[in-house]
Design a protein around this motif. Structure first.
Motif, mmCIF file in Angstrom:
data_model
loop_
_atom_site.group_PDB
_atom_site.id
_atom_site.type_symbol
_atom_site.label_atom_id
_atom_site.label_comp_id
_atom_site.label_asym_id
_atom_site.label_seq_id
_atom_site.Cartn_x
_atom_site.Cartn_y
_atom_site.Cartn_z
ATOM 1 N N PRO A 2 0.822 -1.215 0.000
ATOM 2 C CA PRO A 2 0.000 0.000 0.000
ATOM 3 C C PRO A 2 0.859 1.269 0.000
ATOM 4 C CG PRO A 2 -0.713 -1.524 1.713
ATOM 5 C CD PRO A 2 0.561 -2.053 1.162
ATOM 6 N N SER A 3 0.375 2.300 -0.695
ATOM 7 C CA SER A 3 1.108 3.560 -0.745
ATOM 8 C C SER A 3 0.156 4.709 -1.023
ATOM 9 C CB SER A 3 2.189 3.511 -1.826
ATOM 10 O OG SER A 3 1.598 3.438 -3.098
ATOM 11 N N PHE A 4 0.652 5.925 -0.790
ATOM 12 C CA PHE A 4 -0.075 7.137 -1.153
ATOM 13 C C PHE A 4 0.946 8.221 -1.471
ATOM 14 C CE2 PHE A 4 0.462 7.560 3.413
ATOM 15 C CZ PHE A 4 0.839 8.881 3.577
ATOM 16 N N ASP A 5 0.489 9.273 -2.131
ATOM 17 C CA ASP A 5 1.349 10.402 -2.492
ATOM 18 C C ASP A 5 0.956 11.619 -1.684
ATOM 19 O OD1 ASP A 5 2.638 8.879 -4.405
ATOM 20 O OD2 ASP A 5 1.331 9.540 -6.027
ATOM 21 N N VAL A 6 1.961 12.360 -1.224
ATOM 22 C CA VAL A 6 1.744 13.638 -0.553
ATOM 23 C C VAL A 6 2.144 14.719 -1.552
ATOM 24 C CG1 VAL A 6 2.345 15.083 1.411
ATOM 25 C CG2 VAL A 6 2.364 12.604 1.656
ATOM 26 N N VAL A 7 1.205 15.604 -1.866
ATOM 27 C CA VAL A 7 1.465 16.687 -2.817
ATOM 28 C C VAL A 7 0.987 18.007 -2.226
ATOM 29 C CG1 VAL A 7 1.322 15.206 -4.853
ATOM 30 C CG2 VAL A 7 -0.731 16.295 -4.002
ATOM 31 N N LEU A 96 2.895 31.806 -5.339
ATOM 32 C CA LEU A 96 2.130 30.611 -5.011
ATOM 33 C C LEU A 96 3.093 29.441 -4.833
ATOM 34 C CD1 LEU A 96 -0.770 30.996 -7.568
ATOM 35 C CD2 LEU A 96 -0.926 31.249 -5.107
ATOM 36 N N LYS A 97 3.014 28.792 -3.683
ATOM 37 C CA LYS A 97 3.868 27.641 -3.415
ATOM 38 C C LYS A 97 3.159 26.398 -3.949
ATOM 39 C CE LYS A 97 4.466 29.187 1.034
ATOM 40 N NZ LYS A 97 4.714 28.951 2.435
ATOM 41 N N VAL A 98 3.704 25.840 -5.018
ATOM 42 C CA VAL A 98 3.131 24.649 -5.639
ATOM 43 C C VAL A 98 4.216 23.584 -5.673
ATOM 44 C CG1 VAL A 98 2.086 23.715 -7.724
ATOM 45 C CG2 VAL A 98 1.594 26.051 -7.042
ATOM 46 N N GLY A 99 3.879 22.383 -5.223
ATOM 47 C CA GLY A 99 4.846 21.287 -5.190
ATOM 48 C C GLY A 99 5.631 21.288 -3.890
ATOM 49 N N LEU A 100 6.173 20.135 -3.568
ATOM 50 C CA LEU A 100 6.965 19.996 -2.352
ATOM 51 C C LEU A 100 8.439 20.219 -2.678
ATOM 52 C CD1 LEU A 100 5.441 16.763 -0.782
ATOM 53 C CD2 LEU A 100 4.991 19.109 -0.145
ATOM 54 N N GLN A 127 6.773 15.627 -5.306
ATOM 55 C CA GLN A 127 5.832 14.938 -4.429
ATOM 56 C C GLN A 127 6.582 13.896 -3.607
ATOM 57 O OE1 GLN A 127 2.919 13.277 -7.004
ATOM 58 N NE2 GLN A 127 4.144 11.548 -7.620
ATOM 59 N N LEU A 128 5.897 13.368 -2.603
ATOM 60 C CA LEU A 128 6.483 12.380 -1.713
ATOM 61 C C LEU A 128 5.611 11.139 -1.738
ATOM 62 C CD1 LEU A 128 8.534 11.780 0.656
ATOM 63 C CD2 LEU A 128 6.777 12.655 2.171
ATOM 64 N N ARG A 129 6.187 9.989 -2.025
ATOM 65 C CA ARG A 129 5.438 8.730 -1.999
ATOM 66 C C ARG A 129 5.752 8.022 -0.697
ATOM 67 N NH1 ARG A 129 4.485 5.425 -6.910
ATOM 68 N NH2 ARG A 129 3.026 7.133 -7.130
ATOM 69 N N VAL A 130 4.707 7.680 0.037
ATOM 70 C CA VAL A 130 4.840 6.979 1.307
ATOM 71 C C VAL A 130 4.242 5.597 1.130
ATOM 72 C CG1 VAL A 130 4.249 6.986 3.760
ATOM 73 C CG2 VAL A 130 4.671 9.143 2.587
ATOM 74 N N SER A 131 5.019 4.564 1.450
ATOM 75 C CA SER A 131 4.529 3.191 1.344
ATOM 76 C C SER A 131 4.742 2.493 2.674
ATOM 77 C CB SER A 131 5.241 2.450 0.213
ATOM 78 O OG SER A 131 6.632 2.466 0.422
ATOM 79 N N GLN A 155 -2.024 17.747 0.317
ATOM 80 C CA GLN A 155 -3.095 16.883 -0.139
ATOM 81 C C GLN A 155 -2.533 15.456 -0.210
ATOM 82 O OE1 GLN A 155 -2.438 19.673 -2.437
ATOM 83 N NE2 GLN A 155 -3.836 20.936 -1.265
ATOM 84 N N PHE A 156 -3.369 14.507 0.106
ATOM 85 C CA PHE A 156 -2.974 13.095 0.077
ATOM 86 C C PHE A 156 -3.819 12.428 -0.996
ATOM 87 C CE2 PHE A 156 -2.550 14.828 4.302
ATOM 88 C CZ PHE A 156 -1.233 14.566 4.595
#
Length: 161
Positions: A2-7, A96-100, A127-131, A155-156
């Motif tokens: 399982p994973s998700f992205d943090v943006v 505007l701060k867009v992206g990590l 972005q950051l991928r967390v698994s 946002q996740f």
């Protein structure tokens, strides 16, 4: 696994809508009658030009109120300093701060490791991928990241089982 992205994203259409309503209000407000105040967007920058700092402050207040009504988080707005412009005008740039950024992503990974979560983070561009091993661990990681203030809206998305 399982994973998700943090943006960190901003809906530019909503920013444009807030900008246009702010322009209309500046054109009709009594305290801006006869002034050369203007607001425009160039890519990720909003440029405000007015005769003095007071009017710049009023313009920022109007614009930020419109952004909030449109559902855009104000953490995504970085307010620059006032500078002199041509013709005796004042200029202020809002970014505007867009992206990590890499430093923020590293702080997030460190926060997850310090929290003893069984989840690993990997930086993939802006972005950051967390698994992790289980959905529950990932939900706990999301809750921990939401609780911490990283100075920008998060946002996740792309949650995969």
């Amino acid at each position: 696994m399982p994973s998700f992205d943090v943006v960190s994203e901003v809906d530019m259409q909503e920013v444009d809508n807030a900008l246009h309503t702010t322009q209309k209000e500046i054109a009709t407000r009594y305290d801006f009658k006869g002034s050369k105040a203007s607001i425009e967007r160039k890519d990720k920058e909003i440029i405000l030009i007015a005769e003095d700092e007071y009017k710049l402050g009023q313009m920022i207040d109007l614009f930020s109120a419109r952004l909030v009504k449109r559902g855009v988080d104000l953490k995504a707005l970085d307010i620059g300093k006032c500078a002199a412009a041509a013709g005796g005008m004042e200029r202020q740039v809002l970014t505007l701060k867009v992206g990590l950024e890499t430093e923020v992503s590293k702080r997030m990974i460190k926060h997850l490791k310090d929290g003893k979560f069984k989840a690993q983070g990997s930086i993939q561009g802006d972005q950051l991928r967390v698994s992790g091993k289980s959905r529950d661990e990932l939900q706990a990681a999301i809750a921990a990241l939401r609780a911490e203030d990283f100075g920008l809206p998060l946002q996740f998305n792309n949650f995969r089982d």
